[in-house]
Design a protein around this motif. Structure first.
Motif, short mmCIF file in Angstrom:
data_model
loop_
_atom_site.label_atom_id
_atom_site.label_comp_id
_atom_site.label_asym_id
_atom_site.label_seq_id
_atom_site.Cartn_x
_atom_site.Cartn_y
_atom_site.Cartn_z
N GLY A 199 54.82 86.22 100.97
CA GLY A 199 54.76 86.36 99.52
C GLY A 199 55.69 87.43 98.97
O GLY A 199 55.45 87.95 97.86
N LEU A 200 56.74 87.76 99.71
CA LEU A 200 57.69 88.77 99.23
C LEU A 200 58.56 88.19 98.12
O LEU A 200 58.75 86.96 98.03
CB LEU A 200 58.59 89.24 100.38
N ASP A 201 59.10 89.04 97.30
CA ASP A 201 60.08 88.63 96.29
C ASP A 201 61.33 88.19 97.03
O ASP A 201 62.06 89.02 97.58
CB ASP A 201 60.38 89.80 95.36
N ARG A 202 61.57 86.87 97.06
CA ARG A 202 62.66 86.35 97.88
C ARG A 202 64.04 86.81 97.40
O ARG A 202 64.93 87.07 98.21
CB ARG A 202 62.61 84.83 97.91
N ALA A 203 64.20 86.92 96.11
CA ALA A 203 65.51 87.34 95.60
C ALA A 203 65.82 88.75 96.09
O ALA A 203 66.94 89.03 96.55
CB ALA A 203 65.52 87.27 94.07
#
Length: 344
Positions: free
Chosen positions: A278-282
């Protein structure tokens, strides 16, 4: 036989302490400001040599201290053992020799044991037959069992007496500043692990780390240092991925995923793991592509090299090296218990 062992130990210790005296009396010194040579009046000091041989000298000094400590520790253990045996003999109203004879009366060596030792070591015996080395092997096994019998007796006696070992082990000062950690920063014990996410032995130790987290909650701080090996093509990028996850407060979650999925550590797989967490992919992708954690990883690798690290995992408990790399839980738990008993 006991006297022969102790006399040999005394000779070894005499040599070590004698060597120390010679070194301490040698001219010059290793202080950073010590002038070692001049060229047209310009001084060359130890500080000038540090970039050339500083790491190697530090490693040699560490190895020497480790060897010296091992010898002193062995002598101390034997001294404690003898003191306990003497006390037990006095309590029984017999001499120490008589008491030791009682303790070792059952020591026997079988032919099967001799043959087994011979077969295991035959390649190193230069073609000598069993008959040639029979008595040597027999003496070796007998002495080993003799010492084990005395050690076992002294361990039982130690439980009935107040034995406090004050000898401090050799410790390494580790620069863990900025490295990912788990547990309270003021924990009495710090375990520092130099590790590689693609190393199978590190994956085995990963399970041990999880056991330690639970068993010593609140008393143990675990610090992870990066040491990706050249033989593992995906290890360096995996190390970067773990630090990119650290930016979002998810280092240990990524740490666990990487070790549980060592067969998929390519860049695409690393990004997929970030999505699973669930990390911020960007942000994660930009971090992974930027290489901004390369310097931190290389810093860890330089420190590992300074310590003579040749493989992973490489573990320290309060700066004391853990023997055997991926040591089992019991070995490390014993070291942690010793540190807690010392009140560090």
């Amino acid at each position: 036989m006991q006297n022969r062992v102790l006399n040999k130990m005394i000779r070894i210790l005499s040599f070590v302490f004698g060597a120390m005296l010679v070194v301490s009396c040698a001219p010059g010194g290793d202080d950073a400001s010590t002038v070692l040579a001049t060229v047209d009046g310009e001084s060359i000091t130890m500080a000038d040599l540090d970039t050339l041989v500083g790491d190697r000298l530090a490693l040699m000094e560490y190895e020497y201290k480790q060897e010296r400590y091992s010898l002193v520790e062995l002598a101390l253990q034997r001294s404690i053992r003898n003191r306990l045996l003497e006390m037990a003999a006095v309590e029984r109203g017999i001499t120490m020799e008589q008491y030791m004879a009682q303790l070792t009366a059952g020591v026997q060596v079988t032919e099967q044991e001799i043959v087994s030792v011979y077969e295991r070591n035959a390649p190193a015996l230069g073609g000598r037959s069993l008959d040639d080395v029979y008595e040597q092997i027999e003496d070796y096994i007998h002495n080993l069992k003799y010492q084990q019998a005395l050690d076992q007796a002294s361990e039982q006696l130690a439980e009935m007496h107040a034995v406090d070992i004050l000898l401090e082990p050799v410790r390494i000062e580790l620069d863990n500043e900025g490295s990912p950690s788990f547990g309270p920063s003021d924990a009495p014990v710090t375990l520092t692990e130099f590790s590689d996410f693609e190393c199978p032995y590190c994956a085995r130790f990963f399970a041990t780390v999880n056991q330690l987290k639970q068993a010593y909650a609140g008393q143990l701080r675990i610090v992870y240092r990066q040491y990706p090996l050249d033989i593992h093509p995906n290890a360096f990028k995996a190390a970067e991925a773990s630090l990119c996850a650290e930016e979002q407060g998810m280092f240990w979650e990524m740490h666990d995923l990487l070790f549980m999925g060592q067969d998929s550590l390519g860049v695409d797989a690393l990004k997929e793991k970030a999505s699973r967490l669930g990390l911020d992919r960007a942000e994660f992708d930009a971090c992974l592509e930027s290489g901004r954690h390369v310097e931190q990883i290389e810093r860890d690798m330089r420190e590992g090299s300074r310590l003579g690290l040749e493989g992973t995992p490489y573990v320290f408990v309060n700066g004391v090296k853990v023997p055997g790399g991926a040591a089992p839980y019991d070995v490390i738990a014993k070291m942690i218990d010793q540190e807690l008993a010392r009140g560090r």
